[in-house]
Design a protein around this motif. Sequence first.
Motif, PDB file in Angstrom:
ATOM      1  N   ARG A  28       0.823  -1.217   0.000  1.00  0.00           N
ATOM      2  CA  ARG A  28       0.000   0.000   0.000  1.00  0.00           C
ATOM      3  C   ARG A  28       0.854   1.263   0.000  1.00  0.00           C
ATOM      4  N   LYS A  29       2.083   1.146   0.470  1.00  0.00           N
ATOM      5  CA  LYS A  29       2.965   2.306   0.589  1.00  0.00           C
ATOM      6  C   LYS A  29       3.912   2.433  -0.614  1.00  0.00           C
ATOM      7  N   PHE A  30       4.338   1.304  -1.167  1.00  0.00           N
ATOM      8  CA  PHE A  30       5.320   1.289  -2.250  1.00  0.00           C
ATOM      9  C   PHE A  30       4.837   0.410  -3.399  1.00  0.00           C
ATOM     10  N   ASN A  31       5.454   0.571  -4.558  1.00  0.00           N
ATOM     11  CA  ASN A  31       5.263  -0.366  -5.662  1.00  0.00           C
ATOM     12  C   ASN A  31       6.256  -1.501  -5.423  1.00  0.00           C
ATOM     13  N   VAL A  32       5.761  -2.641  -4.984  1.00  0.00           N
ATOM     14  CA  VAL A  32       6.615  -3.746  -4.560  1.00  0.00           C
ATOM     15  C   VAL A  32       6.783  -4.766  -5.682  1.00  0.00           C
ATOM     16  N   PHE A  33       8.034  -5.107  -5.933  1.00  0.00           N
ATOM     17  CA  PHE A  33       8.402  -6.167  -6.864  1.00  0.00           C
ATOM     18  C   PHE A  33       9.176  -7.195  -6.048  1.00  0.00           C
ATOM     19  N   THR A  34       8.929  -8.472  -6.289  1.00  0.00           N
ATOM     20  CA  THR A  34       9.629  -9.506  -5.530  1.00  0.00           C
ATOM     21  C   THR A  34      10.326 -10.474  -6.474  1.00  0.00           C
ATOM     22  N   ALA A  35      11.373 -11.084  -5.939  1.00  0.00           N
ATOM     23  CA  ALA A  35      12.124 -12.097  -6.683  1.00  0.00           C
ATOM     24  C   ALA A  35      12.651 -13.111  -5.677  1.00  0.00           C
ATOM     25  N   ASN A  36      12.628 -14.390  -6.036  1.00  0.00           N
ATOM     26  CA  ASN A  36      13.113 -15.391  -5.085  1.00  0.00           C
ATOM     27  C   ASN A  36      14.529 -15.876  -5.378  1.00  0.00           C
ATOM     28  N   SER A  37      15.247 -15.128  -6.229  1.00  0.00           N
ATOM     29  CA  SER A  37      16.651 -15.450  -6.504  1.00  0.00           C
ATOM     30  C   SER A  37      17.332 -14.225  -7.113  1.00  0.00           C
ATOM     31  N   ALA A  38      18.649 -14.274  -7.124  1.00  0.00           N
ATOM     32  CA  ALA A  38      19.415 -13.190  -7.744  1.00  0.00           C
ATOM     33  C   ALA A  38      19.092 -13.090  -9.241  1.00  0.00           C
ATOM     34  N   VAL A  39      18.909 -14.231  -9.890  1.00  0.00           N
ATOM     35  CA  VAL A  39      18.595 -14.239 -11.320  1.00  0.00           C
ATOM     36  C   VAL A  39      17.265 -13.528 -11.569  1.00  0.00           C
ATOM     37  N   GLU A  40      16.248 -13.868 -10.772  1.00  0.00           N
ATOM     38  CA  GLU A  40      14.952 -13.204 -10.914  1.00  0.00           C
ATOM     39  C   GLU A  40      15.054 -11.718 -10.563  1.00  0.00           C
ATOM     40  N   GLY A  41      15.875 -11.399  -9.566  1.00  0.00           N
ATOM     41  CA  GLY A  41      16.077 -10.006  -9.182  1.00  0.00           C
ATOM     42  C   GLY A  41      16.650  -9.189 -10.325  1.00  0.00           C
ATOM     43  N   ARG A  42      17.624  -9.743 -11.005  1.00  0.00           N
ATOM     44  CA  ARG A  42      18.223  -9.054 -12.153  1.00  0.00           C
ATOM     45  C   ARG A  42      17.186  -8.868 -13.263  1.00  0.00           C
ATOM     46  N   GLN A  43      16.344  -9.870 -13.479  1.00  0.00           N
ATOM     47  CA  GLN A  43      15.302  -9.750 -14.504  1.00  0.00           C
ATOM     48  C   GLN A  43      14.343  -8.600 -14.182  1.00  0.00           C
ATOM     49  N   VAL A  44      14.000  -8.444 -12.908  1.00  0.00           N
ATOM     50  CA  VAL A  44      13.136  -7.330 -12.505  1.00  0.00           C
ATOM     51  C   VAL A  44      13.855  -6.004 -12.758  1.00  0.00           C
ATOM     52  N   LEU A  45      15.131  -5.928 -12.395  1.00  0.00           N
ATOM     53  CA  LEU A  45      15.897  -4.697 -12.627  1.00  0.00           C
ATOM     54  C   LEU A  45      15.954  -4.338 -14.107  1.00  0.00           C
ATOM     55  N   GLU A  46      16.013  -5.345 -14.957  1.00  0.00           N
ATOM     56  CA  GLU A  46      16.083  -5.100 -16.400  1.00  0.00           C
ATOM     57  C   GLU A  46      14.750  -4.637 -16.981  1.00  0.00           C
ATOM     58  N   SER A  47      13.645  -4.945 -16.302  1.00  0.00           N
ATOM     59  CA  SER A  47      12.339  -4.612 -16.863  1.00  0.00           C
ATOM     60  C   SER A  47      11.613  -3.478 -16.131  1.00  0.00           C
ATOM     61  N   GLU A  48      12.075  -3.096 -14.945  1.00  0.00           N
ATOM     62  CA  GLU A  48      11.398  -2.077 -14.142  1.00  0.00           C
ATOM     63  C   GLU A  48      12.394  -1.005 -13.709  1.00  0.00           C
ATOM     64  N   ASP A  49      11.887   0.189 -13.438  1.00  0.00           N
ATOM     65  CA  ASP A  49      12.704   1.289 -12.925  1.00  0.00           C
ATOM     66  C   ASP A  49      12.704   1.202 -11.398  1.00  0.00           C
ATOM     67  N   ILE A  50      13.645   0.455 -10.842  1.00  0.00           N
ATOM     68  CA  ILE A  50      13.693   0.195  -9.406  1.00  0.00           C
ATOM     69  C   ILE A  50      14.483   1.299  -8.703  1.00  0.00           C
ATOM     70  N   HIS A  51      13.916   1.791  -7.594  1.00  0.00           N
ATOM     71  CA  HIS A  51      14.556   2.856  -6.812  1.00  0.00           C
ATOM     72  C   HIS A  51      15.298   2.312  -5.598  1.00  0.00           C
ATOM     73  N   VAL A  52      14.746   1.282  -4.970  1.00  0.00           N
ATOM     74  CA  VAL A  52      15.329   0.704  -3.755  1.00  0.00           C
ATOM     75  C   VAL A  52      15.352  -0.811  -3.895  1.00  0.00           C
ATOM     76  N   ILE A  53      16.514  -1.406  -3.590  1.00  0.00           N
ATOM     77  CA  ILE A  53      16.650  -2.862  -3.587  1.00  0.00           C
ATOM     78  C   ILE A  53      16.827  -3.305  -2.138  1.00  0.00           C
ATOM     79  N   VAL A  54      15.974  -4.222  -1.706  1.00  0.00           N
ATOM     80  CA  VAL A  54      16.100  -4.847  -0.394  1.00  0.00           C
ATOM     81  C   VAL A  54      16.357  -6.316  -0.655  1.00  0.00           C
ATOM     82  N   THR A  55      17.429  -6.852  -0.064  1.00  0.00           N
ATOM     83  CA  THR A  55      17.732  -8.260  -0.316  1.00  0.00           C
ATOM     84  C   THR A  55      18.161  -8.965   0.957  1.00  0.00           C
ATOM     85  N   ASP A  56      17.801 -10.230   1.027  1.00  0.00           N
ATOM     86  CA  ASP A  56      18.261 -11.094   2.107  1.00  0.00           C
ATOM     87  C   ASP A  56      19.728 -11.431   1.847  1.00  0.00           C
ATOM     88  N   GLN A  57      20.503 -11.605   2.894  1.00  0.00           N
ATOM     89  CA  GLN A  57      21.904 -11.960   2.739  1.00  0.00           C
ATOM     90  C   GLN A  57      22.060 -13.447   2.441  1.00  0.00           C
TER      91      GLN A  57
END
Length: 155
Positions: A28-57
Amino acid sequence: MNSDTSANVLYVDDEVHNLNAFKASFRRKFNVFTANSAVEGRQVLESEDIHVIVTDQRMPVTTGIEFLESVIPDFPDPIRILLTGYADINAVIDAINKGQVYRYIQKPWMEDDLRINIEKAFELYMLRKENKDLTASLIEANKKLEDLLRGNLDS
């Protein structure tokens, strides 16, 4: 910062229940995109204008720090936040030095604390973008002034 602008936040975590909890907490506060792996995360970055990345270590195959470090050359602008359930000083040092992490937050996250940190990260993103845009405008204006002055000197 324009109040009409909402942060595009990418959350990367290999645990589906964490992805669902994050999305439920912050959609409700942000436009949230999720990914369950680094590969999926990169795919989101390639297709969306991401401002903040939050990732599990701690993720299989690629750690959060490795993921953040790997995307910096292609996506240097998003502000990076690392989440972990483990207090590991070496991970903190690597996060700062290699992953250029803005914040290091321990799991389980406190919803208000994480929300505030994402909001601050987005403010920083917008300030950096504004600074970059102003610098580009100044360079262009300076170039035009130099051309104008050069033209006056030649006549």
